[in-house]
Design a protein around this motif. Structure first.
Motif, PDB file in Angstrom:
ATOM      1  N   PHE A  34       6.129   5.381  -5.495  1.00 43.78           N
ATOM      2  CA  PHE A  34       5.320   5.863  -4.373  1.00 43.78           C
ATOM      3  C   PHE A  34       6.131   6.830  -3.502  1.00 43.78           C
ATOM      4  O   PHE A  34       5.582   7.787  -2.954  1.00 43.78           O
ATOM      5  N   ARG A  71      -1.459  -1.895  -1.616  1.00 43.70           N
ATOM      6  CA  ARG A  71      -2.495  -1.051  -1.019  1.00 43.70           C
ATOM      7  C   ARG A  71      -1.951  -0.263   0.171  1.00 43.70           C
ATOM      8  O   ARG A  71      -2.319   0.900   0.372  1.00 43.70           O
ATOM      9  N   ALA A  74       0.171   2.625  -1.245  1.00 46.33           N
ATOM     10  CA  ALA A  74      -0.691   3.661  -1.812  1.00 46.33           C
ATOM     11  C   ALA A  74      -1.377   4.466  -0.715  1.00 46.33           C
ATOM     12  O   ALA A  74      -1.530   5.693  -0.825  1.00 46.33           O
ATOM     13  N   THR A  78      -0.530   8.511  -0.456  1.00 49.07           N
ATOM     14  CA  THR A  78      -1.508   9.424  -1.066  1.00 49.07           C
ATOM     15  C   THR A  78      -2.651   9.846  -0.159  1.00 49.07           C
ATOM     16  O   THR A  78      -3.375  10.791  -0.514  1.00 49.07           O
ATOM     17  N   LEU A 124       0.746  -0.330 -10.218  1.00 50.27           N
ATOM     18  CA  LEU A 124       0.658   1.104  -9.970  1.00 50.27           C
ATOM     19  C   LEU A 124      -0.730   1.608 -10.350  1.00 50.27           C
ATOM     20  O   LEU A 124      -1.327   1.116 -11.323  1.00 50.27           O
ATOM     21  N   PRO A 125      -1.267   2.597  -9.643  1.00 52.36           N
ATOM     22  CA  PRO A 125      -2.544   3.198 -10.049  1.00 52.36           C
ATOM     23  C   PRO A 125      -2.432   3.822 -11.435  1.00 52.36           C
ATOM     24  O   PRO A 125      -1.387   4.327 -11.830  1.00 52.36           O
ATOM     25  N   LEU A 147      -7.183   5.185  -8.076  1.00 51.84           N
ATOM     26  CA  LEU A 147      -7.188   5.816  -6.759  1.00 51.84           C
ATOM     27  C   LEU A 147      -8.571   6.383  -6.480  1.00 51.84           C
ATOM     28  O   LEU A 147      -9.194   6.977  -7.369  1.00 51.84           O
ATOM     29  N   CYS A 155      -7.277  12.429  -2.080  1.00 46.47           N
ATOM     30  CA  CYS A 155      -7.129  10.981  -2.144  1.00 46.47           C
ATOM     31  C   CYS A 155      -7.518  10.346  -0.816  1.00 46.47           C
ATOM     32  O   CYS A 155      -7.109  10.819   0.248  1.00 46.47           O
ATOM     33  N   GLY A 157      -6.585   7.279  -0.352  1.00 49.93           N
ATOM     34  CA  GLY A 157      -5.529   6.296  -0.191  1.00 49.93           C
ATOM     35  C   GLY A 157      -5.958   4.886  -0.539  1.00 49.93           C
ATOM     36  O   GLY A 157      -5.146   3.953  -0.480  1.00 49.93           O
ATOM     37  N   LEU A 159      -7.516   1.894  -3.148  1.00 48.50           N
ATOM     38  CA  LEU A 159      -7.457   1.524  -4.554  1.00 48.50           C
ATOM     39  C   LEU A 159      -8.717   0.767  -4.940  1.00 48.50           C
ATOM     40  O   LEU A 159      -9.250  -0.024  -4.162  1.00 48.50           O
TER      41      LEU A 159
END
Length: 517
Positions: A34, A71, A74, A78, A124-125, A147, A155, A157, A159
């Motif tokens: 990340f 989360r 992420a 992103t 991970l995505p 994502l 994005c 952000g 998930l």
């Protein structure tokens, strides 16, 4: 837990489901990945913000709230980033760091399965791992959370579909319809244990030699030859802090190094480099300057130095070691790099006849340095050599160039190339090695009737053997197709107004989209 039923022989393994983080990869920590997305896709502010969040993420993981920590990471890494940027980082940057972390014994078990291979990304995505899993691990399917993106292809952000083991297990079962079950399952996390019982055999790290080996040998792991991004070290929390603290001082050090290099005589640089924390190491004997030919037929009077292409600094370092004028043949370097260059540069056009005439004219004036690969390569591989140099001169001296840096890569395919020399000098201790080989004998040149391609391949093999590198047939186009999604060809011709206007409108739309998001 290592379960290997005796009834199932290794050769019978036709399908495998493996967890990526902590299974196929030795490390289960996803924070560095990340951080890479934050740095490469967005920049230093987001990189610093995510680092500041690390203590909270660590506390959440220790409290058993790993899904919430995922989360949060992420979201910070992103949110608001264009989808194309995340995909580009996942394609060009992340595979190198993942490949360096592959567990050899896990790969031996995973790669030896001749049938269906499924990789499960539990932390991970999917977009961040799919390219690596398919291209380098040979996976047929990749299971992971997704994502989410806004209508403006940015994005959010958030998930979707992650954090629950049962949801992952259901998706794995859906891939094996009709009552079929995977022959082998690899994993160790709580989420992995949701799908491991579905497999006939289960392997959990640390692997034992007997559990990980199979009678059918695993194919060689496909190495990462091309990769992009500025960071050399895996950005763990500690290394990220080191990078942030070093950046201001590194920028100052780079300014001083470049300024001194432009002011002092070029032959003094190898002697004063250790004072400023660098080093230039020379092996072999540098050829003496050749006197200008007295003939009036325009025959070349200089030496043609054929170098491996590691960074934009190759010809500059060569000139400092020789202590004399050497012209550098270039193609797509930035104007800033040309201005900062302490040696003459000759810009090529990719037109064979025009380029040959320019190089012959420069050889008539003196020495010329050429990098036949046409682009840089970071890994220990040599790209295919263009054969044009072999047609231009009989005085060919191969030179093996290599470098070592600690924090920042001095090359890029997607970024601003004008920053390449600056990033090189921002490293705490940049080191260059220059190895001179003997001049090619006359019987090894085109003057003896050998074809230019044979001469180019011969020089490539000599340089690869000197550096311990591997020769390839890959080219500049292959590199840019992998890293940037184009052929790496710079169009010098003027463009019509419409595309420029469209690009400007696209950029305005991106800015407005980010503000309105």
């Amino acid at each position: 837990m290592v379960t290997v039923p005796s009834a199932a022989s290794p050769r019978a393994r036709r399908s495998v489901v493996a967890e990526l983080e902590g299974g196929l990869l030795r490390g289960a920590d996803t924070f560095p990945y990340f951080m890479l997305v934050a740095f490469e896709a967005s920049g230093l502010p987001r990189f610093a913000a995510l680092l500041a969040l690390w203590p909270l993420l660590r506390l959440l993981e220790l409290a058993g709230r790993g899904g919430l920590a995922l989360r949060a990471a992420a979201l910070v890494a992103t949110a608001g980033v264009p989808r194309a940027e995340v995909e580009a980082v996942s394609r060009a940057v992340l595979p190198k760091f993942m490949a360096d972390d592959v567990d050899p014994r896990a790969w031996a078990a995973f790669g030896s399965c001749e049938g269906r291979r499924v990789v499960v990304a539990t932390r991970l995505p999917r977009v961040m791992v799919e390219r690596f899993a398919r291209e380098h691990l040979g996976a047929h399917e990749v299971v992971g959370c997704e994502l989410e993106y806004s209508r403006l292809r940015r994005c959010t952000g958030l998930l979707r579909g992650g954090g629950e083991g049962e949801a992952v297990a259901d998706r794995v079962r859906a891939l094996f319809a009709g009552g079929d079950r995977p022959d082998l399952g690899i994993g160790r996390s709580e989420m992995a244990r949701s799908f491991l019982p579905f497999c006939k055999e289960q392997l959990e790290p640390p692997f034992t030699a007997g559990a990980a080996t199979t009678s059918a040998a695993a194919p060689p792991f496909r190495p990462v030859i091309f990769h992009d991004g500025r960071l050399v070290c895996r950005p763990t929390a500690f290394m990220s802090l080191v990078i942030l603290l070093w950046l201001p001082l590194g920028a100052l050090v780079a300014f001083v190094r470049i300024a001194v290099g432009l002011m002092v005589p070029i032959w003094t640089i190898p002697h004063i480099a250790p004072i400023f924390g660098g080093a230039v190491i020379m092996h072999g004997r540098a050829p003496p300057p050749v006197r200008r030919a007295a003939a009036e037929d325009g025959s070349p009077s200089g030496v043609l130095f054929v170098c491996t292409h590691r960074t934009l600094m190759d010809p500059v370092v060569l000139a400092t070691v020789l202590g004399r004028r050497v012209a550098a043949v270039t193609y797509s370097i930035s104007r800033l790099s040309e201005v900062l260059s302490p040696i003459p540069t000759v810009r090529l056009t990719r037109d064979r006849e025009v380029d040959a005439a320019r190089m012959r004219a420069e050889l008539a004036r003196g020495d010329v340095a050429v990098c036949p690969e046409g682009t840089t390569c970071r890994e220990p591989f040599l790209l295919r050599f263009s054969a044009l140099f072999a047609e231009l001169s009989e005085r060919i001296v191969p030179v093996a160039m290599n470098y070592r840096v600690g924090l920042f890569h001095p090359t890029t395919a997607r970024g601003w190339k004008a920053m390449d020399p600056i990033f090189f000098f921002m490293n705490p201790r940049p080191v260059y090695e220059v190895t001179f080989l003997n001049q090619l004998p006359a019987e090894a040149t085109c003057a003896a009737g050998r074809s230019p391609v044979d001469v180019a391949n011969y020089v490539q093999r000599m340089l690869a053997a000197t550096l311990g590198f591997e020769c390839t047939s890959l080219t500049r186009k292959d590199k840019y197709r992998v890293l940037a999604g184009n052929d790496g060809i710079v169009n010098a011709a003027a463009k019509p107004a419409a595309p420029g206007k469209a690009a400007w409108q696209s950029r305005v739309k991106e800015v407005l989209g980010f503000l309105l998001h």
